[in-house]
Design an enzyme around this catalytic site. Structure first.
Site, PDB file in Angstrom:
ATOM      1  N   VAL A  52       0.823  -1.238   0.034  1.00  0.00           N
ATOM      2  CA  VAL A  52       0.057   0.136   0.042  1.00  0.00           C
ATOM      3  C   VAL A  52       0.776   1.262  -0.004  1.00  0.00           C
ATOM      4  O   VAL A  52       0.826   2.097  -0.908  1.00  0.00           O
ATOM      5  CB  VAL A  52      -0.975  -0.106   1.087  1.00  0.00           C
ATOM      6  N   THR A  54      -5.518  -0.340   7.519  1.00  0.00           N
ATOM      7  CA  THR A  54      -6.771  -0.739   7.695  1.00  0.00           C
ATOM      8  C   THR A  54      -6.791  -1.145   9.390  1.00  0.00           C
ATOM      9  O   THR A  54      -6.070  -1.856   9.921  1.00  0.00           O
ATOM     10  CB  THR A  54      -7.231  -2.164   7.134  1.00  0.00           C
ATOM     11  N   LYS A  68     -14.171   0.736   5.637  1.00  0.00           N
ATOM     12  CA  LYS A  68     -13.122  -0.057   4.961  1.00  0.00           C
ATOM     13  C   LYS A  68     -13.483  -1.777   5.284  1.00  0.00           C
ATOM     14  O   LYS A  68     -13.525  -2.583   4.655  1.00  0.00           O
ATOM     15  CB  LYS A  68     -11.840   0.258   5.400  1.00  0.00           C
ATOM     16  N   PHE A  89     -16.190 -10.783  -8.166  1.00  0.00           N
ATOM     17  CA  PHE A  89     -16.180 -11.519  -6.771  1.00  0.00           C
ATOM     18  C   PHE A  89     -17.318 -12.677  -6.806  1.00  0.00           C
ATOM     19  O   PHE A  89     -17.930 -13.036  -5.760  1.00  0.00           O
ATOM     20  CB  PHE A  89     -16.173 -10.760  -5.631  1.00  0.00           C
ATOM     21  N   CYS A 129      -5.815  -9.468   3.636  1.00  0.00           N
ATOM     22  CA  CYS A 129      -6.822  -8.744   4.147  1.00  0.00           C
ATOM     23  C   CYS A 129      -8.090  -9.141   4.610  1.00  0.00           C
ATOM     24  O   CYS A 129      -8.426  -9.308   5.677  1.00  0.00           O
ATOM     25  CB  CYS A 129      -7.034  -7.385   2.963  1.00  0.00           C
TER      26      CYS A 129
HETATM   27  N1  LIG Z   1      -2.020  -5.232   0.665  1.00  0.00           N
HETATM   28  C1  LIG Z   1      -3.314  -4.914   0.347  1.00  0.00           C
HETATM   29  O1  LIG Z   1      -3.987  -5.077  -0.727  1.00  0.00           O
HETATM   30  C2  LIG Z   1      -4.039  -3.931   1.148  1.00  0.00           C
HETATM   31  C3  LIG Z   1      -5.086  -3.069   0.634  1.00  0.00           C
HETATM   32  C4  LIG Z   1      -5.780  -2.171   1.296  1.00  0.00           C
HETATM   33  C5  LIG Z   1      -5.383  -1.901   2.552  1.00  0.00           C
HETATM   34  N2  LIG Z   1      -4.372  -2.604   3.251  1.00  0.00           N
HETATM   35  C6  LIG Z   1      -3.869  -2.371   4.520  1.00  0.00           C
HETATM   36  O2  LIG Z   1      -2.796  -1.432   4.473  1.00  0.00           O
HETATM   37  C7  LIG Z   1      -2.048  -1.756   5.558  1.00  0.00           C
HETATM   38  C8  LIG Z   1      -0.447  -2.108   5.104  1.00  0.00           C
HETATM   39  O3  LIG Z   1      -0.786  -3.436   4.189  1.00  0.00           O
HETATM   40  P1  LIG Z   1       0.401  -3.844   3.145  1.00  0.00           P
HETATM   41  O4  LIG Z   1       0.014  -4.987   2.231  1.00  0.00           O
HETATM   42  O5  LIG Z   1       0.984  -2.706   2.659  1.00  0.00           O
HETATM   43  O6  LIG Z   1       1.407  -4.187   4.389  1.00  0.00           O
HETATM   44  P2  LIG Z   1       3.227  -4.620   4.048  1.00  0.00           P
HETATM   45  O7  LIG Z   1       3.335  -5.687   4.946  1.00  0.00           O
HETATM   46  O8  LIG Z   1       3.431  -4.800   2.458  1.00  0.00           O
HETATM   47  O9  LIG Z   1       3.858  -2.960   4.442  1.00  0.00           O
HETATM   48  C9  LIG Z   1       3.985  -2.430   5.561  1.00  0.00           C
HETATM   49  C10 LIG Z   1       5.466  -1.959   5.358  1.00  0.00           C
HETATM   50  O10 LIG Z   1       5.556  -1.334   6.844  1.00  0.00           O
HETATM   51  C11 LIG Z   1       7.017  -1.401   7.146  1.00  0.00           C
HETATM   52  N3  LIG Z   1       7.331  -1.165   8.614  1.00  0.00           N
HETATM   53  C12 LIG Z   1       6.910  -2.022   9.763  1.00  0.00           C
HETATM   54  N4  LIG Z   1       6.966  -1.224  10.805  1.00  0.00           N
HETATM   55  C13 LIG Z   1       7.473   0.088  10.498  1.00  0.00           C
HETATM   56  C14 LIG Z   1       8.200   0.912  11.043  1.00  0.00           C
HETATM   57  N5  LIG Z   1       8.345   1.026  12.431  1.00  0.00           N
HETATM   58  N6  LIG Z   1       8.727   2.105  10.296  1.00  0.00           N
HETATM   59  C15 LIG Z   1       8.772   1.964   9.134  1.00  0.00           C
HETATM   60  N7  LIG Z   1       8.256   1.242   8.433  1.00  0.00           N
HETATM   61  C16 LIG Z   1       7.771   0.109   8.932  1.00  0.00           C
HETATM   62  C17 LIG Z   1       7.147  -2.918   6.774  1.00  0.00           C
HETATM   63  O11 LIG Z   1       8.629  -3.055   6.517  1.00  0.00           O
HETATM   64  C18 LIG Z   1       6.719  -2.970   5.472  1.00  0.00           C
HETATM   65  O12 LIG Z   1       7.308  -2.555   4.126  1.00  0.00           O
HETATM   66  C19 LIG Z   1      -2.465  -2.896   6.316  1.00  0.00           C
HETATM   67  O13 LIG Z   1      -3.336  -2.350   7.333  1.00  0.00           O
HETATM   68  C20 LIG Z   1      -3.381  -3.481   5.037  1.00  0.00           C
HETATM   69  O14 LIG Z   1      -4.685  -4.030   5.893  1.00  0.00           O
HETATM   70  C21 LIG Z   1      -3.561  -3.436   2.479  1.00  0.00           C
END
Ligand SMILES: NC(=O)c1ccc[n+]([C@@H]2O[C@H](COP(=O)([O-])OP(=O)(O)OC[C@H]3O[C@@H](n4cnc5c(N)ncnc54)[C@H](O)[C@@H]3O)[C@@H](O)[C@H]2O)c1
Length: 425
Positions: free
Chosen positions: A12, A122, A200, A245, A256
């Site tokens: 994200v 989220t 969400k 879907f 998610c």
């Molecule tokens: N992946 C999806 O399709 C999607 C879609 C919508 C919403 N979301 C939501 O978005 C959020 C992130 O999801 P994601 O899939 O991108 O996760 P992800 O694990 O791919 O990315 C999270 C990033 O945060 C970094 N991180 C962790 N601790 C940290 C810190 N202290 N300082 C700096 N960086 C740090 C990690 O190294 C990682 O790169 C979640 O809440 C998820 O539910 C995800």
């Protein structure tokens, strides 16, 4: 144009950062994973996501996109700070807020006067206020801006969203965040933070419900002799239902839906409501995984013990390298737990994967089938549909295929001598 910092440069955060830079903003992406930041600084992208590499490279070359591990650097120029941090589920079903909490505590002292902090992760309802409390800054507003992108289509979804949701108590902060999306021409829903956070969870829970519903219809079709592909097409043409879907499969997964459905059940419980519908959706999903395993078990004669099985696909869906809570991984894990010897192929996997250490990884779809009594298709990668069944037949010991994605051409595979079993027909 605004100065933006994105904290957490994963699926994200990286998509958001690269797309905001593409829309003309100055963006600093911060992550505490130094190897990820090193890769991005070299103009490479550590995940599989169509079009993202081009945006990262153009952002870097225009100096509109910077990658750093240093929060100080990221926050020193930012008017608006996005939190795109992990919010995985804990064993007890609660959301793990440790990443959000740690960063919120840390950035309180680093934010510029009058900055806006935006939750894109989220998060449970109430987190906007919780983050504001942890920041401890009267001059900083916190806004909820949930993300709806789909992995595999993330860039297009971010730049052309069906809607943008921004919620918060401070109307001017909400408007400033909404304005960042001007270049997308998306309708913007401005609301209170609690509604934004609820939107969400409700969206993901509804989509998961659609999947469990069509999987259940598929299971009924198998008993009735109906064809779920026809049924899904016909009901999906009703605009009140919609065609997306409605593809039956091995069950929903990914980073998610599993955690957000459990998270919403838990949120409801905390609010004194028993969300029975959603509990059934989660239960139906688990049964669907079990049903897929049972089909493979039956395909090898009733016992998986010692059975050689080829598996196509490990990612939770096609066009991504993401295996988090992948139904494909879970099915393979259950096959192995019953004694099967599985060789898997996935276009994004070249080595043994840590979560399936006893599973051999093949270098091609055909190689995954060598000596196998049954083949199971678990991820809907388009390239699997182009593999000639006659070639697969030559290397396999048996001739059964369980197509858990309804991806292959049943007639072609049957003509090549396979016992073909799809989902829901
Ligand atoms: N992946 C999806 O399709 C999607 C879609 C919508 C919403 N979301 C939501 O978005 C959020 C992130 O999801 P994601 O899939 O991108 O996760 P992800 O694990 O791919 O990315 C999270 C990033 O945060 C970094 N991180 C962790 N601790 C940290 C810190 N202290 N300082 C700096 N960086 C740090 C990690 O190294 C990682 O790169 C979640 O809440 C998820 O539910 C995800």
């Amino acid at each position: 144009m605004a100065g933006i910092a994105v904290v957490g440069t994963g699926y994200v955060g990286l998509t958001s950062g690269a797309c905001f830079a593409h829309l003309g903003h100055e963006v600093v992406c911060v992550d505490n994973d130094a190897s990820k930041i090193g890769i991005l600084q070299r103009g490479l992208v550590p995940i599989v996501e169509s079009g993202l590499g081009e945006l990262v490279r153009s952002g870097l070359s225009l100096n509109r996109l910077i990658f750093t591990t240093d929060l100080d650097v990221g926050l020193s120029t930012a008017d608006i700070v996005f939190l795109c941090l992990p919010t995985p589920d804990l064993q007890n079903g609660n959301v793990d807020m440790s990443f959000m909490d740690a960063v919120s505590r840390k950035i309180g002292a680093l934010l510029r006067p009058g900055a806006i902090v935006v939750n894109k992760s989220t998060v449970p309802v109430g987190t906007t206020r919780h983050v504001a409390h942890l920041l401890g800054r009267e001059d900083v507003s916190v806004v909820s801006n949930p993300e709806f992108l789909r992995e595999g289509n993330a860039v297009a979804d971010f730049l052309h969203p069906s809607r943008v949701v921004v919620g918060g108590d401070d109307a001017s902060a909400v408007e400033r965040v909404a304005k960042l999306y001007d270049g997308t021409n998306a309708p913007v829903i401005m609301c209170d933070a609690t509604s934004a956070e609820t939107i969400k969870y409700a969206a993901n829970a509804f989509l998961a419900t659609k999947i469990s519903f069509i999987n259940s219809i598929a299971n009924i079709c198998e008993h009735l002799g109906a064809d779920v592909r026809v049924v899904a097409d016909a009901i999906g043409r009703d605009p009140r239902i919609g065609g997306q879907f409605l593809q039956p499969g091995p069950g929903f997964g990914g980073s998610c839906f599993p955690k957000d459905t459990i998270g919403l059940v838990r949120l409801a419980e905390d609010a004194g409501y028993d969300f029975g519908v959603l509990k059934s959706v989660i239960e139906a999903n688990d049964q669907q995984l079990a049903r897929t395993v049972a089909k493979v078990r039956n395909a090898v004669g009733g016992s998986l013990h010692g059975a050689v099985v080829g598996a196509w696909g490990l990612t939770f869906k096609a066009n991504t390298d993401d295996r988090r809570h992948s139904p494909a991984v879970e099915v393979v894990r259950r096959l192995v737990a019953e004694g099967a010897r599985v060789t898997a192929f996935d276009p994004t996997v070249s080595d043994v994967v840590p979560e399936l250490s006893s599973v051999a990884v093949a270098t091609s779809a055909i190689e995954a089938c060598r000596g196998a009594r049954a083949l199971v298709v678990l991820t809907e990668w388009g390239e699997f549909a182009t593999v000639a069944p006659t070639l697969v037949r030559e290397v396999m010991a048996g001739a059964t295929v369980v197509d858990a994605r309804n991806l292959l051409d049943p007639d072609g595979w049957r003509a090549a001598g396979f016992a073909y079993q799809g989902v829901g027909f």
